[in-house]
Design a protein around this motif. Structure first.
Motif, PDB file in Angstrom:
ATOM      1  N   VAL A  71      14.494  22.378   0.674  1.00  0.00           N
ATOM      2  CA  VAL A  71      14.285  23.801   0.383  1.00  0.00           C
ATOM      3  C   VAL A  71      12.907  24.245   0.864  1.00  0.00           C
ATOM      4  O   VAL A  71      12.751  25.302   1.503  1.00  0.00           O
ATOM      5  N   ALA A  72      11.895  23.451   0.569  1.00  0.00           N
ATOM      6  CA  ALA A  72      10.531  23.831   0.931  1.00  0.00           C
ATOM      7  C   ALA A  72      10.331  23.881   2.445  1.00  0.00           C
ATOM      8  O   ALA A  72       9.663  24.790   2.966  1.00  0.00           O
ATOM      9  N   LEU A  73      10.902  22.918   3.172  1.00  0.00           N
ATOM     10  CA  LEU A  73      10.739  22.906   4.626  1.00  0.00           C
ATOM     11  C   LEU A  73      11.532  24.014   5.299  1.00  0.00           C
ATOM     12  O   LEU A  73      11.103  24.573   6.313  1.00  0.00           O
ATOM     13  N   LEU A  74      12.699  24.339   4.739  1.00  0.00           N
ATOM     14  CA  LEU A  74      13.529  25.383   5.325  1.00  0.00           C
ATOM     15  C   LEU A  74      13.083  26.782   4.924  1.00  0.00           C
ATOM     16  O   LEU A  74      13.436  27.762   5.588  1.00  0.00           O
ATOM     17  N   ASN A  75      12.304  26.886   3.844  1.00  0.00           N
ATOM     18  CA  ASN A  75      11.849  28.184   3.331  1.00  0.00           C
ATOM     19  C   ASN A  75      10.338  28.126   3.084  1.00  0.00           C
ATOM     20  O   ASN A  75       9.887  28.064   1.940  1.00  0.00           O
ATOM     21  N   PRO A  76       9.550  28.122   4.153  1.00  0.00           N
ATOM     22  CA  PRO A  76       8.104  27.905   4.004  1.00  0.00           C
ATOM     23  C   PRO A  76       7.394  28.965   3.174  1.00  0.00           C
ATOM     24  O   PRO A  76       6.263  28.739   2.732  1.00  0.00           O
ATOM     25  N   ARG A  77       8.024  30.110   2.918  1.00  0.00           N
ATOM     26  CA  ARG A  77       7.383  31.132   2.093  1.00  0.00           C
ATOM     27  C   ARG A  77       7.549  30.867   0.599  1.00  0.00           C
ATOM     28  O   ARG A  77       6.872  31.495  -0.225  1.00  0.00           O
ATOM     29  N   LEU A  78       8.445  29.956   0.235  1.00  0.00           N
ATOM     30  CA  LEU A  78       8.606  29.617  -1.175  1.00  0.00           C
ATOM     31  C   LEU A  78       7.433  28.780  -1.650  1.00  0.00           C
ATOM     32  O   LEU A  78       6.876  27.971  -0.899  1.00  0.00           O
ATOM     33  N   ARG A  79       7.089  28.926  -2.916  1.00  0.00           N
ATOM     34  CA  ARG A  79       6.013  28.135  -3.487  1.00  0.00           C
ATOM     35  C   ARG A  79       6.448  26.678  -3.585  1.00  0.00           C
ATOM     36  O   ARG A  79       7.562  26.380  -4.007  1.00  0.00           O
ATOM     37  N   ALA A  80       5.563  25.771  -3.165  1.00  0.00           N
ATOM     38  CA  ALA A  80       5.838  24.333  -3.233  1.00  0.00           C
ATOM     39  C   ALA A  80       4.551  23.574  -3.538  1.00  0.00           C
ATOM     40  O   ALA A  80       4.342  22.461  -3.062  1.00  0.00           O
ATOM     41  N   ASN A  81       3.687  24.193  -4.343  1.00  0.00           N
ATOM     42  CA  ASN A  81       2.353  23.660  -4.583  1.00  0.00           C
ATOM     43  C   ASN A  81       2.300  22.184  -4.955  1.00  0.00           C
ATOM     44  O   ASN A  81       1.461  21.440  -4.419  1.00  0.00           O
ATOM     45  N   PRO A  82       3.149  21.688  -5.877  1.00  0.00           N
ATOM     46  CA  PRO A  82       3.004  20.283  -6.276  1.00  0.00           C
ATOM     47  C   PRO A  82       3.290  19.286  -5.160  1.00  0.00           C
ATOM     48  O   PRO A  82       2.936  18.110  -5.287  1.00  0.00           O
ATOM     49  N   TRP A  83       3.930  19.746  -4.082  1.00  0.00           N
ATOM     50  CA  TRP A  83       4.426  18.813  -3.083  1.00  0.00           C
ATOM     51  C   TRP A  83       3.797  19.007  -1.709  1.00  0.00           C
ATOM     52  O   TRP A  83       4.286  18.449  -0.724  1.00  0.00           O
ATOM     53  N   HIS A  84       2.704  19.775  -1.622  1.00  0.00           N
ATOM     54  CA  HIS A  84       2.133  20.060  -0.308  1.00  0.00           C
ATOM     55  C   HIS A  84       1.784  18.780   0.454  1.00  0.00           C
ATOM     56  O   HIS A  84       2.100  18.639   1.639  1.00  0.00           O
ATOM     57  N   ARG A  85       1.140  17.823  -0.209  1.00  0.00           N
ATOM     58  CA  ARG A  85       0.759  16.587   0.488  1.00  0.00           C
ATOM     59  C   ARG A  85       1.992  15.775   0.860  1.00  0.00           C
ATOM     60  O   ARG A  85       2.048  15.183   1.948  1.00  0.00           O
ATOM     61  N   THR A  86       2.978  15.740  -0.021  1.00  0.00           N
ATOM     62  CA  THR A  86       4.194  14.999   0.282  1.00  0.00           C
ATOM     63  C   THR A  86       4.940  15.609   1.457  1.00  0.00           C
ATOM     64  O   THR A  86       5.458  14.884   2.327  1.00  0.00           O
ATOM     65  N   LEU A  87       4.996  16.934   1.525  1.00  0.00           N
ATOM     66  CA  LEU A  87       5.719  17.592   2.610  1.00  0.00           C
ATOM     67  C   LEU A  87       5.128  17.238   3.973  1.00  0.00           C
ATOM     68  O   LEU A  87       5.861  17.154   4.963  1.00  0.00           O
ATOM     69  N   GLN A  88       3.816  17.034   4.019  1.00  0.00           N
ATOM     70  CA  GLN A  88       3.192  16.683   5.288  1.00  0.00           C
ATOM     71  C   GLN A  88       3.724  15.349   5.821  1.00  0.00           C
ATOM     72  O   GLN A  88       3.767  15.124   7.043  1.00  0.00           O
ATOM     73  N   LEU A  89       4.134  14.469   4.924  1.00  0.00           N
ATOM     74  CA  LEU A  89       4.648  13.157   5.344  1.00  0.00           C
ATOM     75  C   LEU A  89       5.975  13.280   6.057  1.00  0.00           C
ATOM     76  O   LEU A  89       6.347  12.402   6.848  1.00  0.00           O
ATOM     77  N   PHE A  90       6.725  14.346   5.779  1.00  0.00           N
ATOM     78  CA  PHE A  90       8.048  14.512   6.366  1.00  0.00           C
ATOM     79  C   PHE A  90       7.998  15.195   7.726  1.00  0.00           C
ATOM     80  O   PHE A  90       8.987  15.169   8.454  1.00  0.00           O
ATOM     81  N   ARG A  91       6.894  15.835   8.054  1.00  0.00           N
ATOM     82  CA  ARG A  91       6.844  16.625   9.280  1.00  0.00           C
ATOM     83  C   ARG A  91       6.497  15.753  10.482  1.00  0.00           C
ATOM     84  O   ARG A  91       5.754  14.814  10.379  1.00  0.00           O
ATOM     85  N   GLY A 136       0.784  -1.233   0.000  1.00  0.00           N
ATOM     86  CA  GLY A 136       0.000   0.000   0.000  1.00  0.00           C
ATOM     87  C   GLY A 136       0.809   1.273   0.000  1.00  0.00           C
ATOM     88  O   GLY A 136       0.271   2.348   0.288  1.00  0.00           O
ATOM     89  N   VAL A 137       2.114   1.187  -0.334  1.00  0.00           N
ATOM     90  CA  VAL A 137       2.973   2.371  -0.360  1.00  0.00           C
ATOM     91  C   VAL A 137       3.151   2.794  -1.810  1.00  0.00           C
ATOM     92  O   VAL A 137       3.543   1.988  -2.654  1.00  0.00           O
ATOM     93  N   ARG A 138       2.875   4.053  -2.098  1.00  0.00           N
ATOM     94  CA  ARG A 138       2.990   4.564  -3.450  1.00  0.00           C
ATOM     95  C   ARG A 138       4.199   5.493  -3.548  1.00  0.00           C
ATOM     96  O   ARG A 138       4.573   6.151  -2.574  1.00  0.00           O
ATOM     97  N   PRO A 139       4.816   5.564  -4.721  1.00  0.00           N
ATOM     98  CA  PRO A 139       5.971   6.460  -4.872  1.00  0.00           C
ATOM     99  C   PRO A 139       5.566   7.915  -4.736  1.00  0.00           C
ATOM    100  O   PRO A 139       4.426   8.298  -5.036  1.00  0.00           O
ATOM    101  N   ILE A 140       6.501   8.716  -4.259  1.00  0.00           N
ATOM    102  CA  ILE A 140       6.292  10.154  -4.164  1.00  0.00           C
ATOM    103  C   ILE A 140       7.198  10.831  -5.184  1.00  0.00           C
ATOM    104  O   ILE A 140       8.315  10.387  -5.422  1.00  0.00           O
TER     105      ILE A 140
END
Length: 257
Positions: free
Chosen positions: A237-257, A224-228
């Protein structure tokens, strides 16, 4: 779960595997032109994955250890031009980094480019460990040659060190199937002003094959694990700079937090 417990669980999962040596890894699974598939795998699922791969994969062990400390320094412009190229999905994009193998003191400079069929083309050269956070004249020559050869373009002249990633890596290799799994834990992304620690109860698994999905990809799908679709650098970059646009990866970023 603490990083110590994660490390113990990883070692326990890999201990039953046949042992493969570093020269064998380099000879059988260099895979410099390859297709990468990335997965963020809960630790419990990772243990099940390894149980299903023991008959076909071997684990890299060196001096009684199966987990090794890595540090990568990524280079970009101050306004994150290379990051933006990945965000926009440009065909001619690349990543440039040094990679230090902290347990052995070795270091390399690597450039990763995208080929015409979305495969990853990686080139590397040995690099002085003390210079890993800067680009020497030899590094510029190497970068220029690779970009001219593959894309017919010069390098971005404003490149400098942007961030560092540190992690512990274990490696599984299919000696006959031209496939390799790298399994990263204890990930930390660091910039000059702050750092981000990735949750310790997940394993970042990268499946590297010469083409089609391999046996490990099939098992992960069954579990049940799908590639990201995101790079470690772009996540950092996205986690260290939250003001940068990261639209395609919003759901993926939640997995890292």
């Amino acid at each position: 779960m603490s990083t110590t417990r994660t490390a113990a669980a990883m070692a326990g999962a890999l201990e039953p595997f046949p042992v493969i040596t570093l020269p064998e890894v380099l000879a059988e699974a260099a895979l410099q032109v390859r297709v990468d598939r990335k997965y963020l795998v809960p630790l419990e699922t990772f243990v099940e994955l390894t149980a299903r791969l023991r008959s076909t994969f071997a684990a890299l062990w060196i001096d009684g250890r199966c987990s090794f400390r890595y540090e990568s320094v990524y280079f970009d412009t101050a306004d994150h031009e290379l990051y933006r190229q990945h965000l926009q999905g440009r065909r001619r994009r690349y990543k440039l980094r040094t990679r230090a193998y902290l347990d052995s003191g070795e270091c390399s400079l690597e450039i990763k480019l995208k080929g015409a069929r979305a495969e990853t083309i990686k080139s590397r050269v040995d690099y002085p460990l003390p210079d890993r956070a800067r680009l020497t004249p030899q590094a510029w020559d190497f970068l220029t040659e690779r970009l001219q050869t593959e894309y017919g373009v010069p390098p971005e002249p404003r490149l400098g060190p942007a961030l560092a990633t540190t992690y512990r890596r274990s490696t599984l290799v299919d000696p006959t199937g031209h496939a390799r799994l790298t399994c990263d834990t204890d990930l930390r992304f660091s910039a000059p002003r702050h750092s981000v620690q990735v949750r310790p109860d997940v394993v970042l698994v990268e499946s590297k094959t010469a083409g089609r999905a391999g046996a490990a990809d099939d098992v992960l799908r069954e579990l049940g694990v799908r590639p990201i679709s995101v790079s470690k650098y772009c996540v950092a970059v996205a986690l260290l700079n939250p003001r940068l646009r990261a639209n395609p990866w919003h759901r993926t970023l939640q997995l890292f937090r």
